[in-house]
Design an enzyme around this catalytic site. Sequence first.
Site, short mmCIF file in Angstrom:
data_model
loop_
_atom_site.label_atom_id
_atom_site.label_comp_id
_atom_site.label_asym_id
_atom_site.label_seq_id
_atom_site.Cartn_x
_atom_site.Cartn_y
_atom_site.Cartn_z
CD GLN A 108 -2.48 -1.30 2.69
OE1 GLN A 108 -3.47 -0.66 2.98
NE2 GLN A 108 -1.89 -2.12 3.54
CG HIS A 126 -2.75 2.58 -1.90
ND1 HIS A 126 -2.67 2.41 -0.54
CD2 HIS A 126 -3.88 1.93 -2.28
CE1 HIS A 126 -3.71 1.69 -0.12
NE2 HIS A 126 -4.46 1.40 -1.14
CB CYS A 134 -0.79 13.17 -18.37
SG CYS A 134 -1.74 14.40 -19.25
CB CYS A 153 1.51 15.72 -20.04
SG CYS A 153 1.54 14.25 -21.08
CB CYS A 156 -1.47 15.43 -24.20
SG CYS A 156 -1.84 15.61 -22.44
CB THR A 194 -1.40 -2.72 6.87
OG1 THR A 194 -2.55 -1.98 6.46
CG2 THR A 194 -1.77 -4.20 7.00
CB ALA A 237 8.29 -4.85 10.13
N1 APR Z 1 6.61 -2.42 12.29
C1 APR Z 1 5.40 -2.96 11.95
N2 APR Z 1 4.23 -2.27 12.05
C2 APR Z 1 4.29 -1.01 12.54
C3 APR Z 1 5.51 -0.39 12.93
C4 APR Z 1 6.70 -1.17 12.78
N3 APR Z 1 7.89 -0.67 13.11
N4 APR Z 1 5.23 0.88 13.36
C5 APR Z 1 3.88 1.04 13.25
N5 APR Z 1 3.32 -0.09 12.76
C6 APR Z 1 1.90 -0.35 12.47
C7 APR Z 1 0.91 0.44 13.28
O1 APR Z 1 0.62 -0.20 14.51
C8 APR Z 1 -0.30 0.47 12.36
O2 APR Z 1 -1.14 -0.65 12.59
O3 APR Z 1 1.68 0.03 11.14
C9 APR Z 1 0.31 0.38 10.96
C10 APR Z 1 0.25 1.67 10.14
O4 APR Z 1 -1.09 1.92 9.85
P1 APR Z 1 -1.51 3.15 8.91
O5 APR Z 1 -0.76 4.34 9.31
O6 APR Z 1 -2.99 3.17 8.93
O7 APR Z 1 -0.96 2.73 7.47
P2 APR Z 1 -1.60 1.74 6.38
O8 APR Z 1 -2.31 0.60 7.00
O9 APR Z 1 -0.54 1.44 5.41
O10 APR Z 1 -2.69 2.72 5.68
C11 APR Z 1 -3.38 2.24 4.57
O11 APR Z 1 -4.34 4.37 4.14
O12 APR Z 1 -3.92 6.54 4.25
C12 APR Z 1 -4.11 5.54 3.40
O13 APR Z 1 -3.22 5.29 1.24
C13 APR Z 1 -2.86 5.35 2.58
O14 APR Z 1 -1.74 3.31 2.00
C14 APR Z 1 -2.34 4.01 3.06
C15 APR Z 1 -3.59 3.32 3.55
#
Ligand code: APR
Length: 247
Positions: A108, A126, A134, A153, A156, A194, A237
């Site tokens: 993402q 994303h 463009c 662009c 165009c 995520t 991670a």
């Molecule tokens: N290692 C693993 N996970 C982590 C770490 C780490 N060091 N630090 C934070 N996190 C976790 C948080 O606990 C949280 O659950 O990463 C997650 C980040 O969540 P978001 O900020 O919501 O990001 P994401 O899930 O990628 O958002 C999804 O939302 O805003 C839109 O397009 C944007 O791609 C994004 C989408």
Amino acid sequence: MQTIQTQVISDELRDRFDRAQSVLVLTGAGISAESGVPTFRGGGNTAVWRGMPFDVISSATMVQRDLAAVWEWFDYRRNLLQNLRPNRAHDEIAHWQDRFPQFTLVTQNIDGLHQKAGSREVVELHGNIWRARCVNCNARVEILTDKPRPDICAACGDRLRPDVVLFGEMLPPGAFETAAEKAADCELCFVIGTSAIVYPAASLPEIARSAGGYVCEINPEATPLSNRCDEGLTGKAGEVLPLFSKS
Ligand code: APR
């Protein structure tokens, strides 16, 4: 929160990891947190721009209303990213692409750190902050660190916008379909960094699990997905992923 030393990979997960032929990894902003990239919600510091929540400045409406303001926000983030390096989590995943016969990395993230770590064929749900597109003919152009960002662009003559999926917009054609197909075919699915609240990305682990895949979440915090996974590794991670290359 459990400290990392006590975090062990179960024998079941270790065995499945050692035997897996097809693996899918889904990543979010958390995997880049240890590289210094702000997350949007949990864990690291959340992003607000000039008093505007990120989902306002990062929206299709704002592109219509004030493309210059949108560029200002993405130029700020790109400049932040310019000097940031992939971390051990990105590096570990880059190794996995040559370890498993079938490996799919779905992200993402728009930061390009997976690619910087050497990951190939990344399914970008994303878009990517290092590209512009463009508004008229959809031509794409790479944004280079040592050249001014293009505005117009070359094909165009219309305006360029960030090649990033903004709130209120569809995902790039085929990206989710490819990811869903691979998810339905994987034996092991990792969900890393995520908050699992943004769809359709958050549906991929469920697609994998309902097709018989073993789903493992890696996150220092619980998410709505946590009690719908086969295993959860609580931690960062960059600290958890290197455990997999340790036998
Ligand atoms: N290692 C693993 N996970 C982590 C770490 C780490 N060091 N630090 C934070 N996190 C976790 C948080 O606990 C949280 O659950 O990463 C997650 C980040 O969540 P978001 O900020 O919501 O990001 P994401 O899930 O990628 O958002 C999804 O939302 O805003 C839109 O397009 C944007 O791609 C994004 C989408």
